[in-house]
Design a protein around this motif. Sequence first.
Motif, mmCIF file in Angstrom:
data_model
loop_
_atom_site.group_PDB
_atom_site.id
_atom_site.type_symbol
_atom_site.label_atom_id
_atom_site.label_comp_id
_atom_site.label_asym_id
_atom_site.label_seq_id
_atom_site.Cartn_x
_atom_site.Cartn_y
_atom_site.Cartn_z
ATOM 1 N N PHE A 45 -20.352 -49.791 18.169
ATOM 2 C CA PHE A 45 -19.787 -48.569 18.747
ATOM 3 C C PHE A 45 -20.134 -48.523 20.224
ATOM 4 O O PHE A 45 -20.970 -49.288 20.703
ATOM 5 C CB PHE A 45 -20.342 -47.320 18.047
ATOM 6 C CG PHE A 45 -21.825 -47.144 18.231
ATOM 7 C CD1 PHE A 45 -22.306 -46.392 19.293
ATOM 8 C CD2 PHE A 45 -22.726 -47.726 17.365
ATOM 9 C CE1 PHE A 45 -23.674 -46.235 19.478
ATOM 10 C CE2 PHE A 45 -24.086 -47.568 17.538
ATOM 11 C CZ PHE A 45 -24.563 -46.816 18.605
ATOM 12 N N GLN A 46 -19.461 -47.629 20.940
ATOM 13 C CA GLN A 46 -19.781 -47.429 22.353
ATOM 14 C C GLN A 46 -19.652 -45.951 22.692
ATOM 15 O O GLN A 46 -18.898 -45.227 22.047
ATOM 16 C CB GLN A 46 -18.881 -48.262 23.258
ATOM 17 C CG GLN A 46 -17.432 -47.834 23.251
ATOM 18 C CD GLN A 46 -16.568 -48.734 24.121
ATOM 19 O OE1 GLN A 46 -16.849 -49.915 24.252
ATOM 20 N NE2 GLN A 46 -15.542 -48.172 24.706
ATOM 21 N N TYR A 47 -20.383 -45.536 23.680
ATOM 22 C CA TYR A 47 -20.300 -44.156 24.143
ATOM 23 C C TYR A 47 -19.108 -44.031 25.078
ATOM 24 O O TYR A 47 -18.876 -44.900 25.917
ATOM 25 C CB TYR A 47 -21.581 -43.757 24.870
ATOM 26 C CG TYR A 47 -22.793 -43.877 23.992
ATOM 27 C CD1 TYR A 47 -23.000 -42.987 22.953
ATOM 28 C CD2 TYR A 47 -23.713 -44.900 24.181
ATOM 29 C CE1 TYR A 47 -24.111 -43.102 22.120
ATOM 30 C CE2 TYR A 47 -24.823 -45.020 23.362
ATOM 31 C CZ TYR A 47 -25.018 -44.114 22.339
ATOM 32 O OH TYR A 47 -26.112 -44.238 21.531
ATOM 33 N N GLU A 48 -18.335 -42.962 24.938
ATOM 34 C CA GLU A 48 -17.143 -42.783 25.756
ATOM 35 C C GLU A 48 -17.421 -41.918 26.981
ATOM 36 O O GLU A 48 -17.152 -42.308 28.099
ATOM 37 C CB GLU A 48 -16.028 -42.144 24.942
ATOM 38 C CG GLU A 48 -15.525 -43.049 23.846
ATOM 39 C CD GLU A 48 -14.384 -42.418 23.083
ATOM 40 O OE1 GLU A 48 -13.427 -43.136 22.797
ATOM 41 O OE2 GLU A 48 -14.447 -41.207 22.800
ATOM 42 N N GLN A 49 -17.902 -40.723 26.748
ATOM 43 C CA GLN A 49 -18.216 -39.812 27.845
ATOM 44 C C GLN A 49 -19.038 -38.664 27.295
ATOM 45 O O GLN A 49 -19.086 -38.459 26.083
ATOM 46 C CB GLN A 49 -16.954 -39.268 28.513
ATOM 47 C CG GLN A 49 -16.175 -38.282 27.656
ATOM 48 C CD GLN A 49 -14.922 -37.773 28.331
ATOM 49 O OE1 GLN A 49 -14.133 -38.571 28.819
ATOM 50 N NE2 GLN A 49 -14.739 -36.483 28.362
ATOM 51 N N LEU A 50 -19.668 -37.941 28.169
ATOM 52 C CA LEU A 50 -20.427 -36.775 27.756
ATOM 53 C C LEU A 50 -19.445 -35.675 27.374
ATOM 54 O O LEU A 50 -18.512 -35.382 28.120
ATOM 55 C CB LEU A 50 -21.312 -36.314 28.922
ATOM 56 C CG LEU A 50 -22.287 -35.197 28.638
ATOM 57 C CD1 LEU A 50 -23.341 -35.653 27.642
ATOM 58 C CD2 LEU A 50 -22.956 -34.751 29.928
ATOM 59 N N ASP A 51 -19.623 -35.079 26.212
ATOM 60 C CA ASP A 51 -18.707 -34.037 25.756
ATOM 61 C C ASP A 51 -19.033 -32.696 26.385
ATOM 62 O O ASP A 51 -18.156 -32.005 26.891
ATOM 63 C CB ASP A 51 -18.769 -33.916 24.229
ATOM 64 C CG ASP A 51 -17.770 -32.916 23.706
ATOM 65 O OD1 ASP A 51 -16.576 -33.279 23.643
ATOM 66 O OD2 ASP A 51 -18.161 -31.777 23.403
#
Length: 122
Positions: free
Chosen positions: A3-9
């Motif tokens: 998995f990878q982090y996309e952006q801060l929500d």
Amino acid sequence: MDFQYEQLDHIQLAAPKGGEEKARAFYHGILGFTEVEKPENLRSRGGVWFSNGEVDIHIGIEEPFHPARKAHPAIRVKNIEAMKKYLDEKDTEYIVDNNLPGANRFYLHDPFGNRLEFLQWI
């Protein structure tokens, strides 16, 4: 990792009980964020949510309350010098920090004492 982090929500900061109006005056009135309606099932907890562009800030009620004086969100700003001028016009104090190479940045505190960083990479 698969998995990878996309952006801060979003970020959440705390405020003392009854701090919603002060939060509105600061985050909407000074910083220009738009208030976002909280989901029905979360409204009884108090607090208030704000959004501006890709930045979402949730102010949650916490008792006992302790401001985040060191931990903080860092928000990237386009044309940070214009923001400084705007804050000067609003008589809002901020602290310029030149310790991060390649960044024009400053800190300010919300009405509850939470630290906020604003920066523009040069």
